[in-house]
Design a protein around this motif. Structure first.
Motif, PDB file in Angstrom:
ATOM      1  N   ALA A   1       0.858  -1.175   0.000  1.00  0.00           N
ATOM      2  CA  ALA A   1       0.000   0.000   0.000  1.00  0.00           C
ATOM      3  C   ALA A   1       0.899   1.233   0.000  1.00  0.00           C
ATOM      4  O   ALA A   1       1.721   1.395   0.899  1.00  0.00           O
ATOM      5  CB  ALA A   1      -0.891  -0.011   1.230  1.00  0.00           C
ATOM      6  N   ASN A   2       0.749   2.066  -1.015  1.00  0.00           N
ATOM      7  CA  ASN A   2       1.542   3.299  -1.107  1.00  0.00           C
ATOM      8  C   ASN A   2       0.666   4.479  -0.720  1.00  0.00           C
ATOM      9  O   ASN A   2      -0.310   4.775  -1.404  1.00  0.00           O
ATOM     10  CB  ASN A   2       2.042   3.508  -2.534  1.00  0.00           C
ATOM     11  N   TYR A   3       1.012   5.126   0.366  1.00  0.00           N
ATOM     12  CA  TYR A   3       0.245   6.302   0.802  1.00  0.00           C
ATOM     13  C   TYR A   3       1.085   7.543   0.592  1.00  0.00           C
ATOM     14  O   TYR A   3       2.244   7.585   0.995  1.00  0.00           O
ATOM     15  CB  TYR A   3      -0.129   6.181   2.276  1.00  0.00           C
ATOM     16  N   GLY A   4       0.487   8.552  -0.010  1.00  0.00           N
ATOM     17  CA  GLY A   4       1.223   9.785  -0.246  1.00  0.00           C
ATOM     18  C   GLY A   4       0.895  10.310  -1.621  1.00  0.00           C
ATOM     19  O   GLY A   4      -0.210  10.115  -2.107  1.00  0.00           O
ATOM     20  N   TYR A   5       1.865  10.932  -2.262  1.00  0.00           N
ATOM     21  CA  TYR A   5       1.566  11.599  -3.533  1.00  0.00           C
ATOM     22  C   TYR A   5       2.824  11.965  -4.279  1.00  0.00           C
ATOM     23  O   TYR A   5       3.939  11.930  -3.753  1.00  0.00           O
ATOM     24  CB  TYR A   5       0.747  12.858  -3.285  1.00  0.00           C
TER      25      TYR A   5
ATOM     26  N   ASP B   1      -8.890  -4.197   6.386  1.00  0.00           N
ATOM     27  CA  ASP B   1      -8.932  -3.782   4.982  1.00  0.00           C
ATOM     28  C   ASP B   1     -10.071  -4.466   4.227  1.00  0.00           C
ATOM     29  O   ASP B   1     -10.877  -5.197   4.805  1.00  0.00           O
ATOM     30  CB  ASP B   1      -7.559  -3.967   4.313  1.00  0.00           C
TER      31      ASP B   1
ATOM     32  N   GLU C   1      -6.237   8.667   6.792  1.00  0.00           N
ATOM     33  CA  GLU C   1      -6.752   9.458   5.670  1.00  0.00           C
ATOM     34  C   GLU C   1      -6.321  10.937   5.736  1.00  0.00           C
ATOM     35  O   GLU C   1      -5.849  11.500   4.760  1.00  0.00           O
ATOM     36  CB  GLU C   1      -8.289   9.346   5.696  1.00  0.00           C
TER      37      GLU C   1
ATOM     38  N   LYS D   1      -2.440  13.383   2.332  1.00  0.00           N
ATOM     39  CA  LYS D   1      -2.100  14.447   1.387  1.00  0.00           C
ATOM     40  C   LYS D   1      -1.035  15.384   1.940  1.00  0.00           C
ATOM     41  O   LYS D   1      -0.774  16.433   1.357  1.00  0.00           O
ATOM     42  CB  LYS D   1      -3.363  15.260   1.054  1.00  0.00           C
ATOM     43  N   LYS D   2      -0.474  15.063   3.106  1.00  0.00           N
ATOM     44  CA  LYS D   2       0.483  15.987   3.720  1.00  0.00           C
ATOM     45  C   LYS D   2       1.718  15.284   4.260  1.00  0.00           C
ATOM     46  O   LYS D   2       2.399  15.840   5.112  1.00  0.00           O
ATOM     47  CB  LYS D   2      -0.152  16.747   4.893  1.00  0.00           C
TER      48      LYS D   2
END
Lengths: 258, 294, 93
Positions: free
Chosen positions: C3-7, C45, C56, C60-61
């Motif tokens: 799972a890749n979280y971020g941007y 999940d 969540e 985005k940060k």
């Protein structure tokens, strides 16, 4: 000895003419679509204001994003180096320089002589730069000047969820539809940019005094948001938009001597 | 933004159902409702086969959008919402589907839907939505093995494309074809950030670039950006593109070229992947429930 | 599952990758307590597995939220990575 510093910014080109360490004149011209032509014009305006011939300028140093495109220069210096040098020249007590322009933000840790110890940069994303405030003021249909002032009227903290300027525009529009007062939206926007700048600067460490330079330092809403975020009053030097050009002119002086 | 310019990025809403099928009294009637930030889809599945669907714009109220999408999918079918045995909500507004029995992320639903749409050999699915971009790697059962979702930045999303369509006064549906109508491929727009890319585009127009050439430069920048996202999860054959951007040939063909891969085509509408996956999850879940209940 | 979280944005690529196959065997969930910014949580999940995830509100940060653990100089090992017995966590920046 006469030297010149040219700051080739994304929005404006700034020139400072120095004679033996004293500022003779300053000039600013919109960068436009032909930066080299605008730079030449800005340089000519500045030398005219200083009452000297362009040929009498011993050394010209450029800085800013487009520094390689500046005409007739003898050398160039990074934005970071120029901001550090220019700020400490005016305020020796400064140890942290925050430079926020239209398209980028920087946190710089400096020594009294203007030597850069460390720095962190946010570039190529509007979220952490002046462009963010500009886009939001457009969405709110107020001028950028009024937008900064407006935020000082608010004492309310509304969090903004969107990080991206494009998505934040829609968020601002929905806040307007929800009848949120414009000054509260303005404060939310300035707080959002400031919080991103603060966390960037924390990575280099925050040591007093803290100075804010660059075009965005003219925005009182942002100065206020940044001071609250850093929990210390930030100092804004005189003519903060010319700090880069001043730093470049000072470096030019050194280089001409050696 | 004025109403007039907004029209440039409007698209048509539609619904469909299979008139050759008779859903009355079927063993399992399930649904998937995908509430995206821009568009919403409802899919109705009868005994594991696609029966009906709708694709609409998402309104300001998610529960209302969910109901509307479902009602429109069922329009003319003779089925009522009560005839559906199990409903899965997915997408950005998945927790706001009032009649859903379970919420499942759009990542898992896309993989599951992609598995049916493109067959079990599909390994990499790229979904370019209105406000996000998802890259998914999945196994032969449609289970996610690696994923990322970028919804922080507008670049590489439908929203970024809308900003450009709006700037150039071009309908969003025409962007792809116009961008391909250039004699020579221009260098891509160099800024990733949509705000900066917009000013770059304005100066290109002032330099005398045609609208089509600017569109080509932006489609190619978008394709390039998506490739760097895909590289994080590893691109493997077979590869598929879903979501609204799959319909933008300007981005899709440039993406294929850069990856040196041809994306799989499907007989299904690429925008329903998430809702279709939801309906498939719903079928498995209702069957599990029945087994438990005896 | 990875799972890749971020941007990815104009300024760079900021992803925290969690290899959740390891989480199902983990009883410690040390990542949750180790992160000073409280980024991690344990969720069930879509496949009914108990796994670690980035909350969540932080997704985005991450560039900013992880900033305090990533000073420009003298960067120590990241606490989340150090706390994971299975080496399931990686950062892209």
């Amino acid at each position: 000895m006469t030297t010149a510093g040219i700051d080739m910014g994304a929005k404006y080109i700034k020139v400072v003419i120095l004679k033996d360490g004293q500022v003779l004149s300053k000039a600013m011209v919109a960068t436009g679509f032909e930066p080299a032509v605008s730079a030449q014009k800005c340089l000519e305006e500045a030398v005219q204001g200083a009452g000297v011939e362009l040929s009498a300028v011993d050394h010209i140093t450029s800085t800013g994003a487009g520094r390689k495109a500046a005409p007739g220069i003898h050398s160039d210096i990074t934005d970071v180096g120029a901001a550090a040098r220019g700020t400490t020249h005016l305020h020796q007590e400064v140890r942290t320089v925050i430079d926020v322009g239209a398209e980028e933000g920087r946190g710089i840790k400096v020594e009294a002589d203007g030597k850069v110890v460390d720095f962190a940069v946010n570039e190529k994303c509007a979220a952490g730069a002046g462009a963010f405030a500009e886009a939001m003021s457009r969405a709110l249909e107020v001028s950028l000047e009024d937008f900064g002032q407006l935020s000082l009227k608010s004492e309310k903290t509304i969090p903004m969820n969107a990080q991206c300027a494009v998505f934040a525009e829609s968020e601002v529009v929905s806040l307007v539809h929800a009848k949120t007062p414009k000054h509260d939206i303005s404060r939310a926007v300035h707080d959002a940019i400031a919080s991103r700048i603060v966390s960037m600067v924390r990575r280099v460490g925050i040591n007093k005094e803290v100075a804010l330079v660059g075009g965005v330092s003219h925005n009182p809403g942002f100065v206020d948001a940044l001071s609250r975020g850093l929990e210390t009053q930030v100092l804004v030097p005189e003519n903060p938009e010319y700090i880069g050009a001043l730093g470049a002119a000072l470096v030019a002086e050194e280089r001409a001597k050696s | 933004m004025t109403t007039a310019t907004k029209e440039y990025w409007r698209w048509k809403e539609y619904n469909w159902h299979d008139e050759t099928m008779d859903p009355k009294g079927a063993d399992t009637i399930t649904a998937g409702v995908d509430i995206g930030s821009v568009s919403s889809q409802a899919v109705v599945m009868v005994n594991g086969e696609l029966y009906a669907y709708s694709n609409m714009r998402t309104g300001s109220d998610s529960p209302d959008s969910a109901r509307k999408a479902m009602n429109w999918a069922l329009e003319g079918t003779g089925l009522k919402p009560d005839d559906i045995h199990y409903t899965v909500g997915t997408g950005y507004g998945r927790v706001n589907v009032p009649f859903a029995d379970r919420a499942i992320t759009e990542i898992a639903c896309h993989a599951r839907g992609g598995n049916m749409m493109y067959g079990s050999t599909v390994r990499t699915i790229l979904d370019m939505g209105g406000q996000d971009c998802k890259a998914i790697h999945c196994d032969e059962r449609g289970k996610v093995t690696n994923f990322l979702m970028n919804d922080k930045c507008a670049a590489g999303t439908g929203r970024g494309m809308e900003v450009f369509a709006d700037l150039l006064n071009v309908s969003i549906e025409d962007v792809g074809d116009l961008s391909l109508a250039v004699d020579e491929e221009p260098p891509p727009v160099s800024s990733t950030c949509v705000v900066f890319a917009k000013s770059e585009a304005s100066s290109l127009l002032r330099e005398g670039w045609s609208t089509n050439r600017v569109l080509a430069a932006y489609c190619s920048a978008m394709a390039h950006r998506v490739v760097s996202l895909l590289e994080r999860i590893g691109v493997e054959k077979d590869f598929a593109i879903t979501g609204g951007i799959a319909k933008n040939s300007g981005v899709a063909t440039r993406l294929e070229k850069e990856l040196n891969l041809v994306s799989l085509k499907s007989k299904y509408d690429t925008q329903i992947a998430g809702a279709l996956g939801g309906a498939l999850f719903a079928k498995a879940l209702v069957e599990k429930q029945r087994k438990k209940g005896g | 599952m990875k799972a890749n979280y971020g941007y990815l944005d104009g300024s760079g690529e900021y992803f925290i990758t969690i290899d959740t196959d390891h989480c199902t065997e983990c009883t410690e969930h040390g990542c949750v307590a180790a992160c000073p910014a409280g980024l991690f949580e344990i969720i069930v999940d879509d496949y009914d597995d108990e796994v670690a995830a980035i909350k969540e509100e932080h997704r985005k940060k991450v560039k900013y939220d992880c900033g305090p653990c990533k000073p420009v100089t003298d960067r120590p090992p990241l606490p989340c990575i150090a706390a994971c017995p299975a080496d399931a966590i990686t950062h892209s920046w």
